[in-house]
Design an enzyme around this catalytic site. Sequence first.
Site, short mmCIF file in Angstrom:
data_model
loop_
_atom_site.label_atom_id
_atom_site.label_comp_id
_atom_site.label_asym_id
_atom_site.label_seq_id
_atom_site.Cartn_x
_atom_site.Cartn_y
_atom_site.Cartn_z
N ARG A 14 32.38 16.62 83.89
CA ARG A 14 30.95 16.88 83.75
C ARG A 14 30.57 18.03 84.67
O ARG A 14 30.76 17.93 85.88
CB ARG A 14 30.15 15.62 84.11
CG ARG A 14 28.67 15.87 84.15
CD ARG A 14 27.83 14.63 84.45
NE ARG A 14 26.47 15.06 84.60
CZ ARG A 14 25.75 14.98 85.73
NH1 ARG A 14 26.24 14.41 86.81
NH2 ARG A 14 24.54 15.47 85.78
N HIS A 56 20.81 21.34 86.25
CA HIS A 56 21.03 20.57 87.48
C HIS A 56 20.34 21.32 88.63
O HIS A 56 20.99 21.83 89.53
CB HIS A 56 22.53 20.36 87.72
CG HIS A 56 22.85 19.25 88.69
ND1 HIS A 56 23.72 18.21 88.40
CD2 HIS A 56 22.42 19.01 89.95
CE1 HIS A 56 23.80 17.40 89.44
NE2 HIS A 56 23.03 17.86 90.40
N GLU A 81 18.50 14.07 86.65
CA GLU A 81 17.65 13.34 87.60
C GLU A 81 16.20 13.83 87.68
O GLU A 81 15.78 14.38 88.70
CB GLU A 81 18.27 13.40 89.00
CG GLU A 81 19.66 12.81 89.05
CD GLU A 81 20.24 12.76 90.44
OE1 GLU A 81 19.72 13.44 91.34
OE2 GLU A 81 21.21 12.04 90.64
N ASN A 98 22.98 8.04 87.09
CA ASN A 98 23.53 8.36 88.41
C ASN A 98 23.12 7.25 89.37
O ASN A 98 21.93 6.96 89.51
CB ASN A 98 22.96 9.67 88.95
CG ASN A 98 23.44 10.88 88.17
OD1 ASN A 98 24.21 10.76 87.22
ND2 ASN A 98 22.99 12.06 88.58
N TYR A 138 23.90 5.46 93.29
CA TYR A 138 24.57 5.52 94.58
C TYR A 138 24.29 4.33 95.48
O TYR A 138 25.14 3.87 96.22
CB TYR A 138 24.15 6.78 95.34
CG TYR A 138 24.65 8.07 94.76
CD1 TYR A 138 25.80 8.68 95.25
CD2 TYR A 138 23.97 8.70 93.73
CE1 TYR A 138 26.27 9.86 94.72
CE2 TYR A 138 24.43 9.90 93.19
CZ TYR A 138 25.58 10.47 93.68
OH TYR A 138 26.04 11.65 93.16
N GLU A 151 27.26 9.83 87.69
CA GLU A 151 27.55 10.10 89.11
C GLU A 151 27.60 8.77 89.85
O GLU A 151 26.77 7.89 89.62
CB GLU A 151 26.45 10.95 89.77
CG GLU A 151 26.46 12.40 89.38
CD GLU A 151 25.36 13.21 90.09
OE1 GLU A 151 24.95 12.84 91.21
OE2 GLU A 151 24.91 14.20 89.49
C1 PNW Z 1 22.55 13.37 93.33
N1 PNW Z 1 18.90 8.30 94.85
O1 PNW Z 1 21.19 13.16 93.61
C2 PNW Z 1 22.66 14.78 92.78
O2 PNW Z 1 22.69 14.77 91.38
C3 PNW Z 1 23.82 15.57 93.31
O3 PNW Z 1 23.62 16.93 93.06
C4 PNW Z 1 24.02 15.30 94.78
O4 PNW Z 1 25.01 16.10 95.36
C5 PNW Z 1 24.33 13.82 94.92
O5 PNW Z 1 23.23 13.07 94.48
C6 PNW Z 1 24.60 13.38 96.34
O6 PNW Z 1 23.44 13.46 97.11
C7 PNW Z 1 20.67 11.93 93.94
O7 PNW Z 1 17.69 8.17 94.76
C8 PNW Z 1 19.30 11.75 93.81
O8 PNW Z 1 19.62 7.35 95.22
C9 PNW Z 1 18.69 10.55 94.10
C10 PNW Z 1 19.47 9.51 94.55
C11 PNW Z 1 20.84 9.67 94.68
C12 PNW Z 1 21.42 10.88 94.39
#
Ligand code: PNW
Length: 474
Positions: free
Chosen positions: A84, A129, A174, A314, A316, A381
């Site tokens: 991706r 992006h 996002e 995505n 995390y 992600e």
């Molecule tokens: C991502 N959250 O953004 C991005 O898509 C990437 O470009 C970036 O490098 C990656 O995170 C790591 O930071 C995020 O709210 C936006 O948890 C929001 C969140 C997580 C990641």
Amino acid sequence: KDVEDEEKHLRFPPNFLLGAATAAYQIEGAWNVSGKGESTWDRLVHEHPDRIYNGDTGDVAANSYYQYKEDVAILKNLGFKSYRFSVSWPRILPTGFPNKINAEGVQYYHDLIDELKANGIEPMLTLYHWDHPQVLEDMGGWLNEEMANWFGDYARIIFREYGSKVKKFITINEPKAVCKNGYSLGIHAPGKRLPGLGEYMCIHNVLKSHATAYRIYDSEFRSTYQGEVGVLLDVMAYMPQNFEFDAAAETSFQFNVGWTMHPIFSKEGDYPSVMKQLVGNRSKAEGFMQSRLPVFSDYWINLIRSSADFLAVNHYTSRLVVSGTMGEIPSHEHDQGVREVVDSFWKSSASNWLKVVPEGFRYILVQLARNYGNPPIYITENGVSDHGTLNDDDRIYYYREYLKQMLLAIYEDGVDIRGYFLWSLLDNFEWNEGYSERFGIVFVDYEDPKRQRILKKSASWWKEVIAAGKIETN
Ligand code: PNW
């Protein structure tokens, strides 16, 4: 039986797509050559080095504009089935408009895609992006409703150029991060601080732009190319700290996830009713004559509803929700009338926002499936940061535990997950944090003009996982 079940729960389903993800500004470099125009991120890092760790920039980044063949070779060596990546909008349209299509930029992505396909790796292309042409920002960017037409023109060029080779497109990476960081908090490009207003206008136009691009694919390209266009969401899990806060967590879900999910994936379309109510009431109380949440016409409600062939997620980390308030007045944070906290027992990472909460992954996946009719999902992600070590056992731990939770969502809860892309293939430009926070399974030496790539321990772990088709637990 239990042992058998456990064994089965570590295996990826047949045809499950495993891949790795990156983004143009974070890895390409070559910011002002080969006819590329200036992006909003170019502008921010050059005008405000104080806002970026160490004054770092993406001017060279991992130099992937020149070293993409090495990157593809790494993907191939590790066994990934898909990659991706994102296209830099001003590399294709340096003036922001289709009056000038930059042939060298167009060719770069053809070369990358051809190299991937020659190595048996399926491309997944993100159109945006975070790096839009600065000239469009000078005309308001995501706050201007014309952006839907400008993005549509750009999307048409991308579909026309690459549609015969790329079968999975994602429009906008996002929306919530774009709009909150760029137009409310003002920490990301374009750095506009307009809390309570900017994020709502921005999401409104992002949704229109996404739907415009989707409808263009539908009417002009789908019958010829038979591909799919998805929408991408960044979601945390918002879990009630305990059952007393179930209602608060539900409001949080509607404000953070429903905000972009409901208009696209619900039967009725439009924003969630709790958002319309709460933002409307607060706006009135604050002395506004209209709600700060913009209103969609029926035309747009219908155009946006069902404008996705799949959902890209995505994910995390997670938050616990309690009653109370947060954020300034006015702001999207404050409008929710809830408070987010983190559990002090959650493991940390190099990023202060990123706590390791594997069970939150299953929680949000199930919630998405139950609320929106179990759409096909790709995890686009998922990953964790450290400060840069080759022996990245914490990263292996993160992937293993998050993958287990994803497989439970598939096998135990019936969530329709078709693939998983880790973030990220390479250590890259982590926005405001520059090169200080590392997400790669491959180390990149930023002291070295050649940007040497070195596989981390997690890369070897992934290689085994892909080869075995299951999660290795040792
Ligand atoms: C991502 N959250 O953004 C991005 O898509 C990437 O470009 C970036 O490098 C990656 O995170 C790591 O930071 C995020 O709210 C936006 O948890 C929001 C969140 C997580 C990641």
